[in-house]
Design a protein around this motif. Structure first.
Motif, PDB file in Angstrom:
ATOM      1  N   VAL A 113      59.398  18.290 -16.232  1.00 25.51           N
ATOM      2  CA  VAL A 113      60.634  19.074 -16.320  1.00 25.51           C
ATOM      3  C   VAL A 113      60.623  20.144 -15.226  1.00 25.51           C
ATOM      4  O   VAL A 113      59.568  20.476 -14.677  1.00 25.51           O
ATOM      5  CB  VAL A 113      60.789  19.727 -17.713  1.00 25.51           C
ATOM      6  CG1 VAL A 113      60.951  18.665 -18.783  1.00 25.51           C
ATOM      7  CG2 VAL A 113      59.594  20.612 -18.027  1.00 25.51           C
ATOM      8  N   PRO A 114      61.792  20.686 -14.885  1.00 23.67           N
ATOM      9  CA  PRO A 114      61.851  21.696 -13.811  1.00 23.67           C
ATOM     10  C   PRO A 114      61.002  22.929 -14.114  1.00 23.67           C
ATOM     11  O   PRO A 114      60.764  23.283 -15.281  1.00 23.67           O
ATOM     12  CB  PRO A 114      63.344  22.066 -13.771  1.00 23.67           C
ATOM     13  CG  PRO A 114      64.048  20.913 -14.389  1.00 23.67           C
ATOM     14  CD  PRO A 114      63.114  20.362 -15.425  1.00 23.67           C
ATOM     15  N   GLY A 115      60.568  23.607 -13.052  1.00 24.86           N
ATOM     16  CA  GLY A 115      59.712  24.780 -13.213  1.00 24.86           C
ATOM     17  C   GLY A 115      60.383  25.908 -13.961  1.00 24.86           C
ATOM     18  O   GLY A 115      59.721  26.657 -14.689  1.00 24.86           O
ATOM     19  N   TRP A 116      61.699  26.061 -13.775  1.00 24.89           N
ATOM     20  CA  TRP A 116      62.395  27.156 -14.449  1.00 24.89           C
ATOM     21  C   TRP A 116      62.342  27.017 -15.962  1.00 24.89           C
ATOM     22  O   TRP A 116      62.451  27.999 -16.682  1.00 24.89           O
ATOM     23  CB  TRP A 116      63.850  27.248 -13.988  1.00 24.89           C
ATOM     24  CG  TRP A 116      64.674  26.020 -14.257  1.00 24.89           C
ATOM     25  CD1 TRP A 116      64.928  24.989 -13.406  1.00 24.89           C
ATOM     26  CD2 TRP A 116      65.360  25.703 -15.487  1.00 24.89           C
ATOM     27  NE1 TRP A 116      65.713  24.030 -14.004  1.00 24.89           N
ATOM     28  CE2 TRP A 116      66.001  24.453 -15.288  1.00 24.89           C
ATOM     29  CE3 TRP A 116      65.487  26.330 -16.724  1.00 24.89           C
ATOM     30  CZ2 TRP A 116      66.754  23.826 -16.275  1.00 24.89           C
ATOM     31  CZ3 TRP A 116      66.247  25.715 -17.712  1.00 24.89           C
ATOM     32  CH2 TRP A 116      66.865  24.485 -17.486  1.00 24.89           C
ATOM     33  N   TRP A 117      62.163  25.781 -16.437  1.00 27.55           N
ATOM     34  CA  TRP A 117      62.094  25.559 -17.882  1.00 27.55           C
ATOM     35  C   TRP A 117      60.848  26.225 -18.464  1.00 27.55           C
ATOM     36  O   TRP A 117      60.888  26.800 -19.548  1.00 27.55           O
ATOM     37  CB  TRP A 117      62.094  24.073 -18.175  1.00 27.55           C
ATOM     38  CG  TRP A 117      62.104  23.726 -19.633  1.00 27.55           C
ATOM     39  CD1 TRP A 117      61.093  23.154 -20.349  1.00 27.55           C
ATOM     40  CD2 TRP A 117      63.170  23.947 -20.569  1.00 27.55           C
ATOM     41  NE1 TRP A 117      61.457  22.995 -21.666  1.00 27.55           N
ATOM     42  CE2 TRP A 117      62.725  23.472 -21.824  1.00 27.55           C
ATOM     43  CE3 TRP A 117      64.428  24.503 -20.463  1.00 27.55           C
ATOM     44  CZ2 TRP A 117      63.514  23.548 -22.965  1.00 27.55           C
ATOM     45  CZ3 TRP A 117      65.226  24.572 -21.607  1.00 27.55           C
ATOM     46  CH2 TRP A 117      64.764  24.104 -22.836  1.00 27.55           C
ATOM     47  N   GLY A 118      59.747  26.161 -17.729  1.00 29.11           N
ATOM     48  CA  GLY A 118      58.529  26.812 -18.188  1.00 29.11           C
ATOM     49  C   GLY A 118      58.675  28.319 -18.219  1.00 29.11           C
ATOM     50  O   GLY A 118      58.195  28.986 -19.142  1.00 29.11           O
ATOM     51  N   VAL A 119      59.350  28.878 -17.197  1.00 29.51           N
ATOM     52  CA  VAL A 119      59.611  30.319 -17.183  1.00 29.51           C
ATOM     53  C   VAL A 119      60.472  30.712 -18.372  1.00 29.51           C
ATOM     54  O   VAL A 119      60.235  31.737 -19.026  1.00 29.51           O
ATOM     55  CB  VAL A 119      60.297  30.729 -15.860  1.00 29.51           C
ATOM     56  CG1 VAL A 119      60.660  32.210 -15.884  1.00 29.51           C
ATOM     57  CG2 VAL A 119      59.384  30.413 -14.677  1.00 29.51           C
ATOM     58  N   LEU A 120      61.476  29.896 -18.677  1.00 31.08           N
ATOM     59  CA  LEU A 120      62.349  30.174 -19.815  1.00 31.08           C
ATOM     60  C   LEU A 120      61.572  30.139 -21.126  1.00 31.08           C
ATOM     61  O   LEU A 120      61.749  31.020 -21.984  1.00 31.08           O
ATOM     62  CB  LEU A 120      63.492  29.156 -19.843  1.00 31.08           C
ATOM     63  CG  LEU A 120      64.486  29.289 -21.006  1.00 31.08           C
ATOM     64  CD1 LEU A 120      65.177  30.654 -20.964  1.00 31.08           C
ATOM     65  CD2 LEU A 120      65.509  28.166 -20.970  1.00 31.08           C
ATOM     66  N   LEU A 121      60.718  29.142 -21.297  1.00 27.92           N
ATOM     67  CA  LEU A 121      59.915  29.048 -22.516  1.00 27.92           C
ATOM     68  C   LEU A 121      58.998  30.260 -22.672  1.00 27.92           C
ATOM     69  O   LEU A 121      58.846  30.803 -23.771  1.00 27.92           O
ATOM     70  CB  LEU A 121      59.085  27.762 -22.503  1.00 27.92           C
ATOM     71  CG  LEU A 121      59.818  26.445 -22.724  1.00 27.92           C
ATOM     72  CD1 LEU A 121      58.845  25.276 -22.651  1.00 27.92           C
ATOM     73  CD2 LEU A 121      60.550  26.437 -24.071  1.00 27.92           C
ATOM     74  N   ALA A 122      58.389  30.683 -21.560  1.00 25.21           N
ATOM     75  CA  ALA A 122      57.506  31.850 -21.616  1.00 25.21           C
ATOM     76  C   ALA A 122      58.292  33.103 -21.975  1.00 25.21           C
ATOM     77  O   ALA A 122      57.834  33.930 -22.772  1.00 25.21           O
ATOM     78  CB  ALA A 122      56.800  32.033 -20.274  1.00 25.21           C
ATOM     79  N   ALA A 123      59.490  33.244 -21.404  1.00 28.51           N
ATOM     80  CA  ALA A 123      60.332  34.406 -21.718  1.00 28.51           C
ATOM     81  C   ALA A 123      60.735  34.407 -23.180  1.00 28.51           C
ATOM     82  O   ALA A 123      60.753  35.462 -23.835  1.00 28.51           O
ATOM     83  CB  ALA A 123      61.570  34.408 -20.822  1.00 28.51           C
ATOM     84  N   VAL A 124      61.065  33.236 -23.709  1.00 32.28           N
ATOM     85  CA  VAL A 124      61.424  33.128 -25.126  1.00 32.28           C
ATOM     86  C   VAL A 124      60.239  33.514 -26.000  1.00 32.28           C
ATOM     87  O   VAL A 124      60.389  34.232 -26.998  1.00 32.28           O
ATOM     88  CB  VAL A 124      61.899  31.699 -25.452  1.00 32.28           C
ATOM     89  CG1 VAL A 124      62.033  31.499 -26.962  1.00 32.28           C
ATOM     90  CG2 VAL A 124      63.236  31.419 -24.776  1.00 32.28           C
ATOM     91  N   ALA A 125      59.041  33.056 -25.639  1.00 32.52           N
ATOM     92  CA  ALA A 125      57.845  33.377 -26.419  1.00 32.52           C
ATOM     93  C   ALA A 125      57.593  34.888 -26.441  1.00 32.52           C
ATOM     94  O   ALA A 125      57.262  35.455 -27.489  1.00 32.52           O
ATOM     95  CB  ALA A 125      56.631  32.649 -25.834  1.00 32.52           C
ATOM     96  N   VAL A 126      57.780  35.542 -25.294  1.00 29.58           N
ATOM     97  CA  VAL A 126      57.585  36.991 -25.226  1.00 29.58           C
ATOM     98  C   VAL A 126      58.622  37.709 -26.081  1.00 29.58           C
ATOM     99  O   VAL A 126      58.298  38.620 -26.852  1.00 29.58           O
ATOM    100  CB  VAL A 126      57.673  37.471 -23.765  1.00 29.58           C
ATOM    101  CG1 VAL A 126      57.700  38.999 -23.701  1.00 29.58           C
ATOM    102  CG2 VAL A 126      56.489  36.946 -22.964  1.00 29.58           C
ATOM    103  N   ALA A 127      59.887  37.295 -25.955  1.00 35.74           N
ATOM    104  CA  ALA A 127      60.959  37.935 -26.721  1.00 35.74           C
ATOM    105  C   ALA A 127      60.751  37.755 -28.220  1.00 35.74           C
ATOM    106  O   ALA A 127      60.927  38.697 -29.005  1.00 35.74           O
ATOM    107  CB  ALA A 127      62.316  37.365 -26.304  1.00 35.74           C
ATOM    108  N   VAL A 128      60.372  36.560 -28.635  1.00 29.04           N
ATOM    109  CA  VAL A 128      60.143  36.292 -30.053  1.00 29.04           C
ATOM    110  C   VAL A 128      58.984  37.136 -30.578  1.00 29.04           C
ATOM    111  O   VAL A 128      59.036  37.679 -31.689  1.00 29.04           O
ATOM    112  CB  VAL A 128      59.869  34.788 -30.275  1.00 29.04           C
ATOM    113  CG1 VAL A 128      59.360  34.537 -31.691  1.00 29.04           C
ATOM    114  CG2 VAL A 128      61.143  33.981 -30.036  1.00 29.04           C
TER     115      VAL A 128
END
Length: 212
Positions: A113-128
């Motif tokens: 999957v695209p690299g930005w998807w990993g950044v998004l997942l990491a951001a979601v994990a931090v926010a959660v």
């Protein structure tokens, strides 16, 4: 240092030591899993299961540090009994969600999957995670319905306490990487106290605006 200041400092140290001991006692499954299991992504679900006692234990620590000036052990067990079920209603979905995110991030390179998807997942994990800190503090110190505690935690997420709590979590992660999980566990009451201190503006606002 005058007598009053010395007495307060002694009382604080005593409270932190008692809460730390009880925190370690009530998180034995979690500590055992962290110590004995290999740091492999396949063990993430098992670690999450073993982390179930951590939510009620940290909640009890927060409660005791807030209300246990003279009898921290009594306050800890009172907070544990009173908050365990409300905290688990938030803690169990959180662990499930973070487990999914962790497994996806660990297998990101093979997913294609695209690299930005990993950044998004990491951001979601931090926010959660930061939302969960707010929710844990709120549930530990107040009596709200689960949905109301979740909404309040989200409402206060953009506030200054979030940045300060992020600093505490980063420090805890740094200690874990540089030393070990055991050292972080031994600092548990100090970390809980830091979260409580950072959240004092939030708890004051909730007390003034959302309680009778």
């Amino acid at each position: 240092m005058n007598v009053t200041a010395l007495s307060r400092a002694t009382g604080l140290i005593y409270n932190l030591l008692v809460v730390e001991l009880l925190l370690l006692l009530t998180t034995v499954p979690t500590l055992a899993a962290i110590t004995l299991l290999d740091h492999d992504v396949s063990n993430v679900p098992l670690v999450a299961v073993c982390a179930i006692p951590l939510g009620p234990a940290v909640s009890a620590a927060l409660y005791a540090l807030r209300h246990g000036d003279d009898e921290p052990a009594t306050a800890f067990w009172r907070g544990y009994r009173g908050n365990a079920l409300p905290v688990l209603k938030l803690w169990l979905p959180l662990l499930a969600w973070l487990t999914i995110l962790a497994v996806n991030l660990a297998n990101f390179s093979s997913a294609g999957v695209p690299g930005w998807w990993g950044v998004l997942l990491a951001a979601v994990a931090v926010a959660v995670t930061l939302w969960a800190v707010n929710a844990l503090v709120i549930t530990s110190l107040f009596t709200f319905r689960t949905v109301d505690a979740a909404r309040l935690a989200l409402h206060f997420l953009p506030r200054g306490a979030t940045l300060a709590n992020a600093g505490v979590l980063i420090a805890a992660g740094g200690v874990t990487l540089l030393a070990s999980e055991a050292v972080t566990a031994l600092l548990g009451s100090l970390l809980a106290g830091a979260l409580l201190w950072n959240s004092r503006a939030m708890t004051a606002a909730i007390r003034d605006r959302f309680t009778a």
